[in-house]
Design a protein around this motif. Structure first.
Motif, mmCIF file in Angstrom:
data_model
loop_
_atom_site.group_PDB
_atom_site.id
_atom_site.type_symbol
_atom_site.label_atom_id
_atom_site.label_comp_id
_atom_site.label_asym_id
_atom_site.label_seq_id
_atom_site.Cartn_x
_atom_site.Cartn_y
_atom_site.Cartn_z
ATOM 1 N N GLY A 16 33.676 30.451 19.184
ATOM 2 C CA GLY A 16 33.580 31.699 18.735
ATOM 3 C C GLY A 16 34.659 32.335 17.608
ATOM 4 O O GLY A 16 34.464 33.000 16.921
ATOM 5 N N PHE A 17 35.746 31.378 17.545
ATOM 6 C CA PHE A 17 36.932 31.802 16.404
ATOM 7 C C PHE A 17 36.329 30.912 15.235
ATOM 8 O O PHE A 17 36.965 29.665 15.137
ATOM 9 C CB PHE A 17 38.149 31.231 17.008
ATOM 10 N N CYS A 18 35.266 31.197 14.266
ATOM 11 C CA CYS A 18 34.721 30.331 13.426
ATOM 12 C C CYS A 18 35.412 30.298 12.138
ATOM 13 O O CYS A 18 35.070 29.286 11.533
ATOM 14 C CB CYS A 18 33.274 30.906 13.179
ATOM 15 N N VAL A 19 36.428 30.956 11.814
ATOM 16 C CA VAL A 19 37.322 30.931 10.701
ATOM 17 C C VAL A 19 38.672 31.152 11.020
ATOM 18 O O VAL A 19 38.950 31.905 11.803
ATOM 19 C CB VAL A 19 37.000 32.184 9.662
ATOM 20 N N VAL A 20 39.480 30.094 10.426
ATOM 21 C CA VAL A 20 40.871 29.958 10.676
ATOM 22 C C VAL A 20 41.718 30.007 9.302
ATOM 23 O O VAL A 20 41.124 29.390 8.277
ATOM 24 C CB VAL A 20 41.346 28.837 11.575
ATOM 25 N N ALA A 21 42.805 30.546 9.401
ATOM 26 C CA ALA A 21 43.522 30.506 8.247
ATOM 27 C C ALA A 21 44.878 29.505 8.351
ATOM 28 O O ALA A 21 45.468 29.536 9.540
ATOM 29 C CB ALA A 21 44.010 31.669 7.896
ATOM 30 N N ILE A 22 45.124 28.734 7.774
ATOM 31 C CA ILE A 22 46.093 27.722 7.662
ATOM 32 C C ILE A 22 47.062 27.516 6.602
ATOM 33 O O ILE A 22 46.811 27.690 5.302
ATOM 34 C CB ILE A 22 45.270 26.156 7.780
ATOM 35 N N LEU A 36 44.995 28.692 3.510
ATOM 36 C CA LEU A 36 43.422 28.062 3.264
ATOM 37 C C LEU A 36 42.702 28.186 4.544
ATOM 38 O O LEU A 36 42.926 28.620 5.650
ATOM 39 C CB LEU A 36 43.744 26.416 3.347
ATOM 40 N N ARG A 37 41.556 29.032 3.923
ATOM 41 C CA ARG A 37 40.478 29.566 4.966
ATOM 42 C C ARG A 37 39.423 28.450 5.159
ATOM 43 O O ARG A 37 38.784 27.972 4.310
ATOM 44 C CB ARG A 37 39.824 30.863 4.671
ATOM 45 N N VAL A 38 39.237 28.198 6.621
ATOM 46 C CA VAL A 38 38.397 26.901 6.818
ATOM 47 C C VAL A 38 37.537 27.670 7.995
ATOM 48 O O VAL A 38 37.645 28.099 8.851
ATOM 49 C CB VAL A 38 39.194 25.809 7.629
ATOM 50 N N GLU A 39 36.221 27.300 7.808
ATOM 51 C CA GLU A 39 35.094 27.544 8.679
ATOM 52 C C GLU A 39 34.734 26.361 9.458
ATOM 53 O O GLU A 39 34.757 25.438 9.083
ATOM 54 C CB GLU A 39 33.855 28.094 7.563
ATOM 55 N N CYS A 40 34.136 26.974 10.562
ATOM 56 C CA CYS A 40 33.515 25.597 11.420
ATOM 57 C C CYS A 40 32.479 25.010 10.874
ATOM 58 O O CYS A 40 31.413 25.776 10.232
ATOM 59 C CB CYS A 40 33.265 26.463 12.828
ATOM 60 N N ARG A 41 32.203 23.835 10.743
ATOM 61 C CA ARG A 41 31.183 23.021 10.344
ATOM 62 C C ARG A 41 29.821 23.198 11.147
ATOM 63 O O ARG A 41 28.920 23.135 10.358
ATOM 64 C CB ARG A 41 31.367 21.656 10.129
ATOM 65 N N THR A 42 30.109 23.248 12.276
ATOM 66 C CA THR A 42 28.694 23.356 13.123
ATOM 67 C C THR A 42 28.018 24.666 13.076
ATOM 68 O O THR A 42 27.066 24.576 12.878
ATOM 69 C CB THR A 42 29.276 23.062 14.863
ATOM 70 N N CYS A 43 28.709 25.718 13.113
ATOM 71 C CA CYS A 43 28.205 27.096 13.060
ATOM 72 C C CYS A 43 28.137 27.778 11.568
ATOM 73 O O CYS A 43 27.724 28.838 11.480
ATOM 74 C CB CYS A 43 28.812 27.853 14.001
ATOM 75 N N GLN A 44 28.859 27.059 10.880
ATOM 76 C CA GLN A 44 28.790 27.713 9.273
ATOM 77 C C GLN A 44 29.603 29.088 9.306
ATOM 78 O O GLN A 44 29.118 29.827 8.385
ATOM 79 C CB GLN A 44 27.663 27.801 8.422
ATOM 80 N N GLY A 45 30.408 29.167 10.281
ATOM 81 C CA GLY A 45 31.180 30.545 9.938
ATOM 82 C C GLY A 45 30.482 31.712 10.729
ATOM 83 O O GLY A 45 30.876 32.854 10.646
#
Length: 59
Positions: A16-22, A36-45
């Motif tokens: 459920g945490f689909c976008v993370v900031a690195i 860098l903001r990265v979205e989950c590839r499976t659920c597309q954010g």
């Protein structure tokens, strides 16, 4: 008044945490960090997955 949306399963890859900031360790000129903001590839954010009944089935 709250709106009721249908219950959808939470993505099991991101929980459920689909976008993370690195952080890259670098800083902008104003002192804020470069992220860098990265979205989950499976659920597309979205944080949710499609129910199995709606998943595409075929050969």
């Amino acid at each position: 008044m709250p709106s009721h949306s249908p219950n959808r399963p939470v993505c099991h890859h991101c929980g459920g945490f689909c976008v993370v900031a690195i952080t890259t360790g670098a800083r902008h000129h104003d002192g804020s960090r470069v992220l860098l903001r990265v979205e989950c590839r499976t659920c597309q954010g979205t944080g949710h997955t499609a129910p199995a009944s709606l998943a595409r089935a075929g050969r």
